[in-house]
Design a protein around this motif. Structure first.
Motif, PDB file in Angstrom:
ATOM      1  N   ALA A  18       1.217  -0.899  -0.095  1.00 12.31           N
ATOM      2  CA  ALA A  18       0.052  -0.163   0.206  1.00 12.31           C
ATOM      3  C   ALA A  18       0.903   1.211  -0.399  1.00 12.31           C
ATOM      4  O   ALA A  18       2.049   1.054   0.630  1.00 12.31           O
ATOM      5  CB  ALA A  18      -0.582   0.180   1.304  1.00 12.31           C
ATOM      6  N   LEU A  19       0.642   2.255  -1.095  1.00  3.37           N
ATOM      7  CA  LEU A  19       1.279   3.129  -1.156  1.00  3.37           C
ATOM      8  C   LEU A  19       0.512   4.350  -1.649  1.00  3.37           C
ATOM      9  O   LEU A  19      -0.660   4.500  -2.017  1.00  3.37           O
ATOM     10  CB  LEU A  19       2.339   3.201  -2.134  1.00  3.37           C
ATOM     11  CG  LEU A  19       3.446   4.384  -2.269  1.00  3.37           C
ATOM     12  CD1 LEU A  19       4.139   4.517  -1.308  1.00  3.37           C
ATOM     13  CD2 LEU A  19       3.991   3.916  -3.841  1.00  3.37           C
ATOM     14  N   SER A  20       0.746   5.717  -0.964  1.00  7.30           N
ATOM     15  CA  SER A  20       0.120   6.549  -1.129  1.00  7.30           C
ATOM     16  C   SER A  20       0.850   8.040  -1.260  1.00  7.30           C
ATOM     17  O   SER A  20       2.008   8.150  -1.286  1.00  7.30           O
ATOM     18  CB  SER A  20      -0.794   7.298   0.232  1.00  7.30           C
ATOM     19  OG  SER A  20      -0.671   7.303   1.084  1.00  7.30           O
ATOM     20  N   VAL A  21       1.052   8.329  -2.432  1.00  8.33           N
ATOM     21  CA  VAL A  21       1.839   9.649  -2.574  1.00  8.33           C
ATOM     22  C   VAL A  21       1.143  11.080  -3.237  1.00  8.33           C
ATOM     23  O   VAL A  21      -0.720  10.876  -3.674  1.00  8.33           O
ATOM     24  CB  VAL A  21       2.613   9.329  -4.063  1.00  8.33           C
ATOM     25  CG1 VAL A  21       3.066  10.809  -4.360  1.00  8.33           C
ATOM     26  CG2 VAL A  21       3.247   8.558  -3.909  1.00  8.33           C
ATOM     27  N   VAL A  22       0.637  11.997  -2.226  1.00  6.98           N
ATOM     28  CA  VAL A  22      -0.305  13.327  -2.027  1.00  6.98           C
ATOM     29  C   VAL A  22       0.486  14.608  -2.262  1.00  6.98           C
ATOM     30  O   VAL A  22       1.538  14.611  -1.380  1.00  6.98           O
ATOM     31  CB  VAL A  22      -1.097  12.985  -0.439  1.00  6.98           C
ATOM     32  CG1 VAL A  22      -1.599  14.379  -0.818  1.00  6.98           C
ATOM     33  CG2 VAL A  22      -1.744  12.018  -0.131  1.00  6.98           C
ATOM     34  N   GLU A  77       3.403  17.629 -13.931  1.00  8.05           N
ATOM     35  CA  GLU A  77       4.353  18.419 -13.657  1.00  8.05           C
ATOM     36  C   GLU A  77       3.247  19.759 -13.746  1.00  8.05           C
ATOM     37  O   GLU A  77       2.717  20.260 -14.786  1.00  8.05           O
ATOM     38  CB  GLU A  77       4.839  18.961 -13.670  1.00  8.05           C
ATOM     39  CG  GLU A  77       7.056  17.943 -14.181  1.00  8.05           C
ATOM     40  CD  GLU A  77       7.920  18.915 -14.412  1.00  8.05           C
ATOM     41  OE1 GLU A  77       7.992  19.851 -15.778  1.00  8.05           O
ATOM     42  OE2 GLU A  77       8.705  18.179 -14.639  1.00  8.05           O
ATOM     43  N   PRO A  78       2.138  20.376 -12.509  1.00  4.37           N
ATOM     44  CA  PRO A  78       2.455  19.803 -11.247  1.00  4.37           C
ATOM     45  C   PRO A  78       1.359  18.296 -11.764  1.00  4.37           C
ATOM     46  O   PRO A  78       0.790  17.829 -12.391  1.00  4.37           O
ATOM     47  CB  PRO A  78       1.937  21.178 -10.567  1.00  4.37           C
ATOM     48  CG  PRO A  78       0.509  21.169 -10.916  1.00  4.37           C
ATOM     49  CD  PRO A  78       2.035  21.510 -12.498  1.00  4.37           C
ATOM     50  N   PRO A  79       1.442  17.286 -10.266  1.00  4.57           N
ATOM     51  CA  PRO A  79       0.745  16.133 -10.050  1.00  4.57           C
ATOM     52  C   PRO A  79      -0.860  16.460 -10.499  1.00  4.57           C
ATOM     53  O   PRO A  79      -1.601  17.181  -9.516  1.00  4.57           O
ATOM     54  CB  PRO A  79       0.901  15.219  -9.481  1.00  4.57           C
ATOM     55  CG  PRO A  79       2.691  16.145  -8.374  1.00  4.57           C
ATOM     56  CD  PRO A  79       2.346  17.391  -9.408  1.00  4.57           C
ATOM     57  N   ALA A  80      -1.485  15.920 -11.187  1.00  4.92           N
ATOM     58  CA  ALA A  80      -3.250  16.168 -10.950  1.00  4.92           C
ATOM     59  C   ALA A  80      -3.608  15.615 -10.283  1.00  4.92           C
ATOM     60  O   ALA A  80      -4.808  16.274 -10.302  1.00  4.92           O
ATOM     61  CB  ALA A  80      -3.835  15.687 -13.004  1.00  4.92           C
ATOM     62  N   ASN A  81      -3.126  14.396 -10.022  1.00  5.38           N
ATOM     63  CA  ASN A  81      -3.994  13.335  -9.272  1.00  5.38           C
ATOM     64  C   ASN A  81      -3.394  13.153  -7.580  1.00  5.38           C
ATOM     65  O   ASN A  81      -1.987  12.918  -7.867  1.00  5.38           O
ATOM     66  CB  ASN A  81      -4.841  12.802  -9.839  1.00  5.38           C
ATOM     67  CG  ASN A  81      -6.165  13.087 -10.386  1.00  5.38           C
ATOM     68  OD1 ASN A  81      -6.808  13.963 -10.636  1.00  5.38           O
ATOM     69  ND2 ASN A  81      -5.223  12.743 -12.325  1.00  5.38           N
TER      70      ASN A  81
END
Length: 255
Positions: A3-7, A161-165
Motif C-alpha cells: 500500500a502506497l500513497s503519494v499526496v 508537473e504538477p501532479p493532477a491527482n
C-alpha cells in the motif's frame, strides 16, 4: 503487494507506505517482515527528492534483488551534472529493465509476477519519484515495469508537473471506499481530507494506508492480506527537501 500513497499539496509532497513484505508463490519471493522500507531519499544534482517502490521482490537465493537494482540506478543521479531529469529517469528505467531481462534469461527468475486480482495484472513493480527537479516546479514521475504474457515490455514513464491527482496504490477497491469519506462506511473513519498544508497531506496519505490495513479490507480486496506492518511516511518540500514524518520514521531511517 504494497500500500502506497503519494499526496501533493501546495506545501509539498507526502509519501506513505505500509511495512509488510511477505512471501509470494513462484520463483520470486518477497521479504517476510513488517518493517520493510518502501520509501527512500535520493539526490538529483543537489536536489533532494523521494522515491518509492511498490514491490520489494527478489528470487529465493537473492542473486536478483529488484530493490537493489533500482537503488543503484537512482543512486547514480547524484553525480549527474547536465542531463535533464527526464533523460535520467529513462536511463534508470532502461538499466533496471535490462537487469530484469537478464535475470529472466539466465533462469534466475523463472516467472514474472502475475496478480489476477489487480487492475494491473502484469505489473512487476511501480517506482515513483517526487520532488522539485526544476527549481520550484513540483514533479511526480511514475515508472511501471511490466510484462505481457511473461514477455518483458518496455517501461512506461509518466511525468506530471504538477501532479493532477494523488496516488493510491495497493487496492483500488479500498481507495474508492476511502475517498468517499462517508463516516458510515467502515473505511470512512480513516479518511482525512487533504489541503494546502503539509500536515493535511500527511493525514490524508497515512489514512489510506491505515484503511488498507483494516482487518476487513481483505474481504473487499484479497490483495490487502499482504498489506500491513509499520507505516512509514516522508515529506518533500522546496524549503526542507526530504524529511521523515515524526512518528512515521522507518525502523532504520537513512542518514
Amino acid at each position: 503487494m504494497s500500500a502506497l500513497s503519494v499526496v501533493y499539496t501546495k506545501a509539498g509532497f507526502v509519501l506513505a507506505a505500509d511495512g509488510k513484505a511477505s512471501s509470494t508463490d513462484g520463483s520470486i519471493s518477497a521479504l517476510t517482515t513488517d518493517y520493510a522500507r518502501k520509501i527512500f531519499k535520493a539526490r538529483y544534482k543537489r536536489i533532494e527528492f523521494a522515491w518509492a517502490i511498490t514491490e520489494i521482490i527478489y528470487n529465493p537465493d537473492k542473486s536478483f534483488d529488484l530493490l537493489s537494482e533500482v537503488t543503484d540506478a537512482i543512486g547514480a543521479l547524484v553525480s549527474v551534472k547536465f542531463k535533464p531529469i527526464g533523460d535520467c529517469v529513462r536511463d534508470v528505467a532502461a538499466r533496471t529493465n535490462a537487469s530484469i531481462r537478464k535475470a529472466h534469461a539466465d533462469g534466475v527468475i523463472n516467472e514474472y509476477p502475475y496478480n489476477p486480482d489487480s487492475p494491473d495484472k502484469d505489473t512487476i513493480a511501480h517506482v515513483f519519484l517526487a520532488g522539485y527537479f526544476r527549481r520550484l516546479s513540483p514533479s511526480l514521475i511514475r515508472v511501471r515495469f511490466h510484462h505481457k504474457d511473461q514477455i518483458l515490455a518496455d517501461p512506461q514513464i509518466l511525468t506530471e508537473e504538477p501532479p493532477a491527482n494523488d496516488i493510491y496504490s495497493g487496492s483500488h477497491a479500498i481507495a474508492q471506499r476511502y475517498c468517499t469519506g462517508l463516516p458510515e462506511d467502515r473505511f470512512g473513519k480513516y479518511f482525512r481530507p487533504s489541503g494546502p498544508l503539509i500536515e493535511h497531506g500527511i493525514a490524508h496519505a497515512v489514512g489510506f494506508i491505515e484503511a488498507c490495513k483494516d482487518p476487513m479490507a481483505s474481504h473487499f480486496d484479497p490483495n490487502c492480506r499482504n498489506i500491513g506492518g509499520r507505516i512509514h511516511a516522508a515529506s518533500v518540500t522546496p524549503r526542507d527537501g526530504f524529511r521523515w514524518v515524526p512518528g512515521y520514521e522507518p525502523s532504520s531511517p537513512e542518514t
